[in-house]
Design a protein around this motif. Structure first.
Motif, short mmCIF file in Angstrom:
data_model
loop_
_atom_site.label_atom_id
_atom_site.label_comp_id
_atom_site.label_asym_id
_atom_site.label_seq_id
_atom_site.Cartn_x
_atom_site.Cartn_y
_atom_site.Cartn_z
N LEU A 236 57.07 75.74 21.72
CA LEU A 236 58.16 76.34 22.49
C LEU A 236 59.23 76.98 21.62
O LEU A 236 59.93 77.90 22.08
N PHE B 263 64.29 79.09 23.59
CA PHE B 263 62.91 79.57 23.75
C PHE B 263 62.91 81.09 23.94
O PHE B 263 63.63 81.61 24.80
N LYS C 233 57.54 81.49 25.75
CA LYS C 233 57.31 81.00 27.11
C LYS C 233 55.95 81.42 27.66
O LYS C 233 55.48 80.86 28.67
N ALA D 280 61.86 76.00 32.32
CA ALA D 280 61.78 76.92 31.19
C ALA D 280 60.91 78.14 31.49
O ALA D 280 60.94 79.12 30.74
N VAL E 91 57.50 77.98 31.70
CA VAL E 91 56.29 77.83 30.88
C VAL E 91 55.16 77.27 31.75
O VAL E 91 55.34 76.29 32.46
#
Length: 269
Positions: free
Chosen positions: A166, A192, A197, A227, A229
């Protein structure tokens, strides 16, 4: 009572290590012995530009890289013939959860068992991430495409895998976390990059894990969702703090699928 309390983290760690070592010995007893590597950086071998794929495996607390090398023998598909593997060993450091005992450790752990709310030592995590990034940078400089770089890790190595993927500035092929946890708080999400990502995460966790509790693994889902992700989370019933053949076989297919996708997307017309 105090003696019993003091011994608990060390006992948990010992049981976890013995379980993992037993798994490796039973599963890979017919395979050849591999030579050791002293540390994360010194064990990074010369880059091989002919290796299309690079897989970095990060071991758990108190373990070593060479002890995990037989894992690669699970990957029998022809797609892995030109894969370069690296199994570095963590440096020896005092570990808080074991009352300052010095052992192979990527970063400090403050308590065991680990829960969703366990405190993290983010400064030592970030130092370990820099070492992992140095390994990745060397392979990419040697000709490996970032999208063909895969980072995998178990327990503490799984937590370091997540952090390293990350916080890396480029999108990688993928990160695979086994029985790990999120080693920093949500404020780190701001660090990040958009490319980072894009790196997919595979998360595998035993429901009966008594060292890194299943809830610690589950806590990664809302974190990664926040995030942005992508994460595939796989729960394994009746599995404690160890790695199973089933997990590794799925990892092989997971990476192979991405290798094929990467190959087709980068092919010339």
């Amino acid at each position: 009572m105090r003696t019993s309390t003091l011994k608990k983290p060390i006992v948990l760690l010992t049981i976890a290590l013995l379980t993992t070592v037993f798994f490796l010995l039973v599963t890979f007893s017919q395979n050849k012995h591999y030579s050791s590597s002293p540390s994360a950086i010194s064990s990074s071998r010369n880059s091989d530009p002919m290796a299309r794929t690079f897989i970095l495996w990060l071991h758990g607390l108190g373990d070593s890289g060479p002890a995990n090398e037989p894992i690669k023998t699970i990957f029998k598909s022809p797609e892995f013939r030109n894969t370069k593997w690296l199994f570095p060993s963590a440096p020896s450091n005092p570990v808080s959860c074991n009352y300052g005992m010095v052992m192979p450790s990527w970063f400090d752990i403050r308590e065991l068992p680990l829960t969703a709310g366990s405190p993290n030592d983010e400064s030592s995590v970030l130092r370990a991430v820099k070492d992992v990034h140095a390994i990745i940078d060397k392979e990419i400089a040697g000709g490996i495409n970032p999208e063909n770089v895969y980072i995998c890790g178990f327990s503490q190595g799984g937590a370091l895998t997540l952090a390293s993927v990350l916080l890396y500035p480029k999108a990688l092929g993928g990160g695979a976390v086994f029985s790990g946890w999120v080693p920093f708080n949500s404020s780190t999400i701001n660090q990040f990059t958009e490319d980072a990502k894009k790196t997919p995460i595979l998360w595998s966790h035993g429901i009966d894990d008594k060292t890194v509790l299943f809830e610690a693994g589950q806590a990664a889902l809302p974190f990664l969702q926040e995030a942005g992700v992508a994460c595939e989370f796989k729960a394994y019933p009746d599995l404690g703090h160890s790695i199973s053949n089933k997990e590794l076989q799925y990892l092989e297919s997971w990476i192979k699928q991405r290798m094929q996708s990467s190959s087709s997307s980068s092919s010339f017309p």
